[in-house]
Write a protein that holds these residues in place. Structure first.
Motif, mmCIF file in Angstrom:
data_model
loop_
_atom_site.group_PDB
_atom_site.id
_atom_site.type_symbol
_atom_site.label_atom_id
_atom_site.label_comp_id
_atom_site.label_asym_id
_atom_site.label_seq_id
_atom_site.Cartn_x
_atom_site.Cartn_y
_atom_site.Cartn_z
ATOM 1 N N THR A 172 0.832 -1.196 0.000
ATOM 2 C CA THR A 172 0.000 0.000 0.000
ATOM 3 C C THR A 172 0.869 1.250 0.000
ATOM 4 N N ALA A 173 0.533 2.195 -0.888
ATOM 5 C CA ALA A 173 1.299 3.438 -0.967
ATOM 6 C C ALA A 173 0.676 4.553 -0.140
ATOM 7 N N LEU A 174 -0.655 4.500 0.047
ATOM 8 C CA LEU A 174 -1.354 5.578 0.735
ATOM 9 C C LEU A 174 -2.627 5.044 1.372
ATOM 10 N N VAL A 175 -2.932 5.518 2.571
ATOM 11 C CA VAL A 175 -4.198 5.243 3.243
ATOM 12 C C VAL A 175 -4.767 6.583 3.681
ATOM 13 N N THR A 176 -6.004 6.860 3.319
ATOM 14 C CA THR A 176 -6.581 8.161 3.664
ATOM 15 C C THR A 176 -8.095 8.071 3.794
ATOM 16 N N ARG A 177 -8.636 8.924 4.637
ATOM 17 C CA ARG A 177 -10.085 9.066 4.776
ATOM 18 C C ARG A 177 -10.489 10.289 3.957
ATOM 19 N N VAL A 178 -11.151 10.045 2.836
ATOM 20 C CA VAL A 178 -11.505 11.110 1.895
ATOM 21 C C VAL A 178 -12.894 11.649 2.233
ATOM 22 N N PRO A 179 -13.047 12.965 2.379
ATOM 23 C CA PRO A 179 -14.397 13.516 2.584
ATOM 24 C C PRO A 179 -15.323 13.089 1.452
#
Length: 260
Positions: A172-179
């Protein structure tokens, strides 16, 4: 208990009112998804699915579609602070390298069902704590030809999922909580296409600060916006070839107010 079993794993009553349309109509997302696919592409998907089933190359998989936000609200109205957990896959992976995706993956032999698979994979990828989540519903299976996966999206909710981050940068390159409002915003929406042999396939995509969400994940998000009643009109004729759209993302770097 078979892998397809959902027994005892789902708690739809934990859904806030703003997620009710998705929980109450789990089959509607796949129907909305299929409405956007041209007949010839849908026929090709069906044929590929049948071939994979006959050859034994089709594999079970599940992804976690995790919404976070307030426990109150009203049906059809999106809270300002609602978000959706999204990852970007490592560029070195064999399948869907570098693509934005929901956390998830292939079923292991010991998995009890798609909920178990989705939670296990999401924990391994993002470090989330499953006890903070409420699995609400399983959406209908969808076949993804490039990888041969037969994917069950598992809809889940948490008022506060806690910290999430990349656990293994080889996966995994990125983990984010997107609005969620970033997906709704028409300034972020485009249509992308790519040519395969003599056939050109197009679908919805979302240009965000750190990623472009397209393909299977973009289709699912677009369908959920429709079913939940959150979608607003957007310029669906903003058409880009896939590589050109990715280059646009690289050139811009940030979309500023378009994220809001």
């Amino acid at each position: 208990m078979s892998w397809d079993s959902r027994e005892g794993e789902l708690t739809p009553s934990a859904a806030p009112p703003w997620l009710a349309p998705l929980v109450d109509q789990p089959d509607a997302v796949k129907k909305a998804y299929r409405r956007r696919i041209p007949a010839e592409v849908l026929a090709a998907l069906t044929a590929a699915n049948t071939t994979a089933a006959v050859s034994g190359t089709r594999r079970d998989a599940a992804v976690l579609v995790l919404f976070s936000g307030p426990q109150g609200g009203t049906e059809g109205s999106l809270p300002e602070d609602a978000d959706l957990l999204v990852t970007v896959r490592a560029s070195t992976l064999r399948h869907h390298a570098g693509q934005a995706a929901f956390p998830g993956g292939a079923a292991d032999p010991g998995d009890l069902g798609p909920v178990h698979t989705a939670l296990r994979e999401a924990t391994e990828e993002t470090g989330l704590e499953p006890s903070r989540l409420h699995p609400l519903a399983t959406l209908e299976k969808m076949f993804i030809p490039p990888s041969g996966f037969h994917v069950v999206p598992v809809l889940a909710y948490s008022p506060d999922p806690g910290p999430v981050a990349v656990v293994d940068d080889a996966e995994t390159a990125l983990v984010t909580r997107v609005p969620v409002r970033a997906f709704v915003n028409p300034q972020n929406r485009i249509t992308v296409y790519r040519s395969q042999n003599t056939r050109r396939t197009a679908g919805p995509a979302f240009l965000l600060n750190e990623m472009m969400v397209w393909g299977f994940t973009g289709q699912i998000i677009s369908a959920m916006l429709d079913v939940a009643g959150w979608a607003v009109p957007w310029e669906s004729d903003k058409l880009y070839e896939l590589n050109d759209a990715m280059a646009l993302l690289d050139a811009q770097g940030s979309y500023g107010d378009a994220q809001q």
